[in-house]
Design an enzyme around this catalytic site. Structure first.
Site, PDB file in Angstrom:
ATOM      1  N   CYS A 155       5.101  -2.086  12.961  1.00 14.96           N
ATOM      2  CA  CYS A 155       3.704  -1.825  12.349  1.00 14.96           C
ATOM      3  C   CYS A 155       2.779  -2.330  13.620  1.00 14.96           C
ATOM      4  CB  CYS A 155       3.643  -2.714  11.252  1.00 14.96           C
ATOM      5  SG  CYS A 155       3.646  -4.550  11.406  1.00 14.96           S
ATOM      6  N   MET A 175      -0.521  -8.644   2.274  1.00 19.50           N
ATOM      7  CA  MET A 175      -0.598  -9.359   3.451  1.00 19.50           C
ATOM      8  C   MET A 175      -1.366  -8.807   4.610  1.00 19.50           C
ATOM      9  SD  MET A 175       3.207 -11.113   3.662  1.00 19.50           S
ATOM     10  CE  MET A 175       4.179  -9.370   3.837  1.00 19.50           C
ATOM     11  N   SER A 178       6.354  -0.298  -3.251  1.00 18.57           N
ATOM     12  CA  SER A 178       6.029  -1.575  -3.833  1.00 18.57           C
ATOM     13  C   SER A 178       5.202  -1.197  -5.141  1.00 18.57           C
ATOM     14  CB  SER A 178       5.160  -2.322  -2.932  1.00 18.57           C
ATOM     15  OG  SER A 178       3.966  -1.734  -2.230  1.00 18.57           O
ATOM     16  N   VAL A 211       4.380   3.485  -1.486  1.00 23.21           N
ATOM     17  CA  VAL A 211       4.709   4.188  -2.641  1.00 23.21           C
ATOM     18  C   VAL A 211       5.785   3.234  -3.289  1.00 23.21           C
ATOM     19  CG1 VAL A 211       6.340   5.745  -1.927  1.00 23.21           C
ATOM     20  CG2 VAL A 211       5.323   6.045  -4.357  1.00 23.21           C
ATOM     21  N   CYS A 251       9.755 -10.727   9.971  1.00 17.11           N
ATOM     22  CA  CYS A 251       8.605 -10.637   9.213  1.00 17.11           C
ATOM     23  C   CYS A 251       9.142 -10.951   7.797  1.00 17.11           C
ATOM     24  CB  CYS A 251       8.217  -9.245   9.228  1.00 17.11           C
ATOM     25  SG  CYS A 251       6.792  -9.427   7.988  1.00 17.11           S
ATOM     26  N   GLY A 307       0.887  -1.140   0.014  1.00 19.76           N
ATOM     27  CA  GLY A 307       0.105  -0.053   0.066  1.00 19.76           C
ATOM     28  C   GLY A 307       0.850   1.489   0.056  1.00 19.76           C
TER      29      GLY A 307
END
Length: 389
Positions: free
Chosen positions: A229, A62, A43, A41, A131, A39
């Site tokens: 996150c 994900m 990627s 910029v 992660c 979500g």
């Protein structure tokens, strides 16, 4: 997702081919790519650049947790619902399929649980590394292959090259040294490196944002995520207590002679090198220089007590052929630190001893020691123990 978007579909062109110079290793002709779309910029632009190469692409986002699962109210983070919607909108604009993958169970087990266990053990873990290790470049690549896609692509700032002389894939720093993310990628295996693409490796961040604005992406000016996150406010101790339901007990603050000099409010709240929040007046500044989780004590001392001449690292991952003799490296023992010259000795396939030329401050168990030679990542491991002066 049941959203309707009113943006134009972008068809790839060759108008900005200059952005593609030197991008990673060549891919198999016709091979499909699964793009991990956060979500953000980065990627989103990575997806566009791969489409410009004529690749068959599909996007996947994900879902790593739901706020109520971890006892948090709604907030904006890299895994929040708004980010999923931003990724879906960009995918619609690029005219590529997009799906949301529910990996909440895997994230809870492989990232959050490791994070909690690390702090309860007295470590200071880096969940972003876990992660990447267990979800992005393991689970997600497996999903890509299940769907007949050969490669996984992400918006990381790093580069992959193939060394024909050794037959190995190598990980290198990004061209943009301020955005380089190779430190959190050192655990990638040869299999993962061979099937991963980093389209932004040769670009500067300002180029990426300029391209996103030119393309009219909804996230062109979106801020980069800076925090863990699932701990967006940075208060990891509050998160631990809320997530586990445990009230971590107070205990003794000790000086280096073992004398009680005060009380702490839960040993998990203190990290090596910490000065603030100790509530001590000892005539000179003191810092956290040790913890005993079994005894529930925190030891404080002068800043000089924080310095170490080296470390022992466990769970080593070598990207180059593992060395058989001691050799010179440049090492980073935390993400934002400059590399330091050191000598590394591989004690076994999974353990290494690192001796630094210049004593280092607050060598912290649970963090990663990543080894470089210039812009090449040699490997790395988890710091288990500091070697005192």
């Amino acid at each position: 997702l049941t959203a309707v978007y009113t943006c134009a579909i972008i068809k790839p062109t060759k108008s900005i081919g200059l952005f593609l110079e030197g991008v990673t290793t060549p891919m198999e002709p016709g091979a499909g790519v699964l793009i991990a779309m956060s979500g953000g910029v980065d990627s989103s632009v990575a997806a566009y650049l791969l489409l410009e190469q004529g690749r068959h692409c599909a996007g996947a986002t994900m879902r790593l947790y739901r706020n109520e699962d971890i006892g948090l109210p709604r907030f904006h983070s890299c895994c929040a619902q708004q980010d999923i919607e931003d990724a879906a909108e960009v995918a619609f604009q690029l005219d590529i399929p997009h799906r949301v993958l529910d990996l909440t169970a895997e994230f809870r087990e492989q990232v959050i649980q490791r994070f909690v266990q690390g702090y309860e053990r007295g470590d200071t873990p880096n969940p972003c590394i876990d992660c990447n290790r267990y979800l992005k470049f393991d689970r997600l690549l497996h999903i890509a292959r299940q769907e007949g896609l050969v490669y996984l692509a992400t918006g990381h700032y790093a580069r992959i090259v193939y060394d024909r002389s050794t037959g190995r894939y190598l990980l290198k720093k990004a061209a943009d040294t301020h955005k380089d993310q190779s430190y959190v990628l050192y655990r990638m295996t040869q299999e993962q490196l061979a099937h991963t693409q980093f389209p932004l490796g040769e670009l500067q961040k300002e180029q990426v944002r300029a391209l996103a604005e030119r393309l009219g992406f909804v996230n062109a000016r979106k801020h980069d995520s800076q925090d863990i996150c699932f701990v967006p406010d940075g208060d990891y101790a509050h998160f631990l207590e809320q997530y586990t339901g445990i009230r971590y007990p107070d205990g003794d603050l000790l000086d280096q002679a073992g004398r009680t000099v005060g009380r702490h409010h839960g040993a998990v709240r203190y990290t090596l090198g910490q000065r603030r929040g100790l509530g001590l007046a000892m005539g000179a500044p003191v810092y956290v220089c040790g913890k005993c989780m079994r005894c529930n004590t925190v030891t404080v001392g002068p800043e000089s007590a924080l310095y170490a001449r080296g470390l022992l690292a466990e769970d080593m991952n070598w990207i180059i052929d593992p060395p058989s003799v001691p050799f010179r490296v440049q090492a980073k023992i935390r993400y934002r630190q400059a590399e330091q010259w050191a000598t590394v000795t591989a004690a076994s396939e999974t353990w290494a001893r690192l001796e630094v030329d210049t004593p280092q401050r607050a060598v912290t168990p649970g963090q990663s020691a990543v080894l470089y030679r210039g812009d090449l990542v040699l490997g790395g491991g988890t710091i288990r123990e500091a070697i005192s002066l």
